[in-house]
Motif scaffolding. Structure first.
Motif, PDB file in Angstrom:
ATOM      1  N   TYR A 186     -17.339   7.873  18.665  1.00  0.00           N
ATOM      2  CA  TYR A 186     -17.904   9.116  18.138  1.00  0.00           C
ATOM      3  C   TYR A 186     -18.663   8.848  16.835  1.00  0.00           C
ATOM      4  O   TYR A 186     -18.296   7.949  16.074  1.00  0.00           O
ATOM      5  CB  TYR A 186     -16.811  10.154  17.908  1.00  0.00           C
ATOM      6  CG  TYR A 186     -16.266  10.750  19.187  1.00  0.00           C
ATOM      7  CD1 TYR A 186     -17.026  11.640  19.941  1.00  0.00           C
ATOM      8  CD2 TYR A 186     -14.987  10.412  19.646  1.00  0.00           C
ATOM      9  CE1 TYR A 186     -16.537  12.188  21.116  1.00  0.00           C
ATOM     10  CE2 TYR A 186     -14.489  10.953  20.826  1.00  0.00           C
ATOM     11  CZ  TYR A 186     -15.268  11.840  21.555  1.00  0.00           C
ATOM     12  OH  TYR A 186     -14.792  12.358  22.724  1.00  0.00           O
ATOM     13  N   PHE A 187     -19.698   9.643  16.631  1.00  0.00           N
ATOM     14  CA  PHE A 187     -20.544   9.476  15.445  1.00  0.00           C
ATOM     15  C   PHE A 187     -19.719   9.519  14.157  1.00  0.00           C
ATOM     16  O   PHE A 187     -19.858   8.657  13.288  1.00  0.00           O
ATOM     17  CB  PHE A 187     -21.607  10.585  15.431  1.00  0.00           C
ATOM     18  CG  PHE A 187     -22.548  10.530  14.264  1.00  0.00           C
ATOM     19  CD1 PHE A 187     -23.493   9.523  14.165  1.00  0.00           C
ATOM     20  CD2 PHE A 187     -22.488  11.482  13.260  1.00  0.00           C
ATOM     21  CE1 PHE A 187     -24.361   9.461  13.095  1.00  0.00           C
ATOM     22  CE2 PHE A 187     -23.358  11.434  12.180  1.00  0.00           C
ATOM     23  CZ  PHE A 187     -24.297  10.421  12.092  1.00  0.00           C
ATOM     24  N   GLU A 188     -18.813  10.507  14.056  1.00  0.00           N
ATOM     25  CA  GLU A 188     -17.991  10.631  12.851  1.00  0.00           C
ATOM     26  C   GLU A 188     -17.045   9.442  12.700  1.00  0.00           C
ATOM     27  O   GLU A 188     -16.837   8.934  11.590  1.00  0.00           O
ATOM     28  CB  GLU A 188     -17.181  11.929  12.884  1.00  0.00           C
ATOM     29  CG  GLU A 188     -17.999  13.206  12.732  1.00  0.00           C
ATOM     30  CD  GLU A 188     -18.746  13.582  14.008  1.00  0.00           C
ATOM     31  OE1 GLU A 188     -18.450  12.980  15.064  1.00  0.00           O
ATOM     32  OE2 GLU A 188     -19.620  14.469  13.928  1.00  0.00           O
ATOM     33  N   ALA A 189     -16.482   8.978  13.820  1.00  0.00           N
ATOM     34  CA  ALA A 189     -15.593   7.811  13.768  1.00  0.00           C
ATOM     35  C   ALA A 189     -16.353   6.565  13.336  1.00  0.00           C
ATOM     36  O   ALA A 189     -15.821   5.712  12.617  1.00  0.00           O
ATOM     37  CB  ALA A 189     -14.948   7.589  15.127  1.00  0.00           C
ATOM     38  N   CYS A 190     -17.599   6.475  13.764  1.00  0.00           N
ATOM     39  CA  CYS A 190     -18.452   5.346  13.377  1.00  0.00           C
ATOM     40  C   CYS A 190     -18.690   5.346  11.867  1.00  0.00           C
ATOM     41  O   CYS A 190     -18.610   4.300  11.214  1.00  0.00           O
ATOM     42  CB  CYS A 190     -19.777   5.434  14.131  1.00  0.00           C
ATOM     43  SG  CYS A 190     -20.777   3.933  14.057  1.00  0.00           S
TER      44      CYS A 190
END
Length: 314
Positions: free
Chosen positions: A95-99
């Motif tokens: 996920y973008f936020e996890a990245c």
């Protein structure tokens, strides 16, 4: 802006390719990667346990070693589970936020690890150049404040990175040719002007790893000057021996880091998988090797490990 246009600017998911060009051997590569991770976990938790339970090791050098172990654990744990997921299950989605969280955790704690290595160099400088003042200079309060300053530096310098990445539009692709989310790898995917981000990244790298390395070199220059002015050869060898473990940690930490930096910036003809492998060595090998260095070379830690092992056998 419509929701479809918004996803073009901020993809909800990135795809990590792992090591490009070596996809066919990802399963085999998982074996050494898994070994490195388990060794890092076992070694660093052992260091933390031994130093916590042995009051004879409650000294500045070992306190800084504990801080380094915590940073190393966070670094490898931030990256390795996802790397193994890619190798084992072909689970490339992140996920973008996890990245963004991964970018922050890895870069900030690499900065902290560098700072703790510098603090250990300062401890060696005081212990060798001003031995009578060692206990008065490096008090528990000073050690705590140094550790807090290093942590704050890492957070303050690298917290803007996820914000910068969030502001950038990603309209080219959502595929990252890497094993983990790395700041410069994401910058290359942006379809906007990234000069400010690149300059900030280089500045932050210099203010942490670069500046730390310069200060470490300066401290060891003074240490060597002091050592070679000692009256006897035995005293010189004994004093240099107290720095052996720390010098090994410096080499393990900075040699792959500088090689990775140089290949990233100037090695345009270097194969992509070499870039990725070097980056992974820089990230994952020091957390595994540092506990081994201190476990083998430091007499107190070695004796404590042997004591625990023999007591379990009995």
């Amino acid at each position: 802006m419509s929701s479809s246009n918004h996803t073009n600017f901020h993809p909800s998911i990135f795809l990590l390719l792992g090591i490009p060009g070596m996809e066919s051997v990802h399963t085999w590569l998982s074996v050494p990667f898994c070994f490195v991770y388990l060794s890092a976990l076992l070694g660093n938790f052992s260091i933390l346990f031994i130093i916590k339970t042995d009051s004879n090791l409650h000294e500045p050098m070992y306190f800084f070693l504990c801080m380094l172990s915590v940073a190393d654990l966070i670094i490898c744990t931030s990256a390795m589970p996802k790397i193994l997921s890619i190798f084992w299950f072909h689970d490339r989605e992140i996920y973008f936020e996890a990245c963004l969280v991964q970018v922050f955790l890895i870069h900030s704690h690499c900065s902290m690890a560098s700072g703790f290595i510098l603090a250990m160099a300062f401890d060696r400088y005081v212990a060798i150049c001003n031995p009578l003042q060692h206990s008065t200079v490096l008090t528990h309060r000073v050690i705590r404040n140094l550790g807090l300053a290093i942590v704050c530096r890492g957070i303050l310098l690298f917290s803007p990175q996820p914000l910068m990445l969030r502001w950038l539009p990603y309209c080219r692709t959502n595929i990252i040719p890497h094993t983990y989310c790395e700041f410069m790898a994401l910058i290359k995917l942006a379809c906007a002007e990234t000069r400010v981000c690149r300059i900030y990244s280089l500045t932050a790298a210099f203010l942490t790893g670069g500046l730390d390395f310069i200060l470490i070199i300066c401290s060891y220059a003074v240490i060597l000057y002091t050592v070679f002015h000692l009256p006897s050869k035995a005293a010189r060898l004994k004093t240099l021996g107290t720095c052996g473990s720390h010098v090994c940690v410096i080499l393990v930490a900075y040699a792959p880091a500088f090689f990775s930096f140089l290949t990233h910036r100037f090695g345009h003809n270097v194969a992509p998988h070499i870039h990725i492998l070097v980056a992974n060595i820089h990230l994952l090998v020091p957390p595994m090797v540092n506990p081994m260095i201190y476990g083998i070379r430091t007499k107190r830690i070695r004796e404590r490990v042997l004591q625990i092992l023999t007591s379990h056998k009995i």
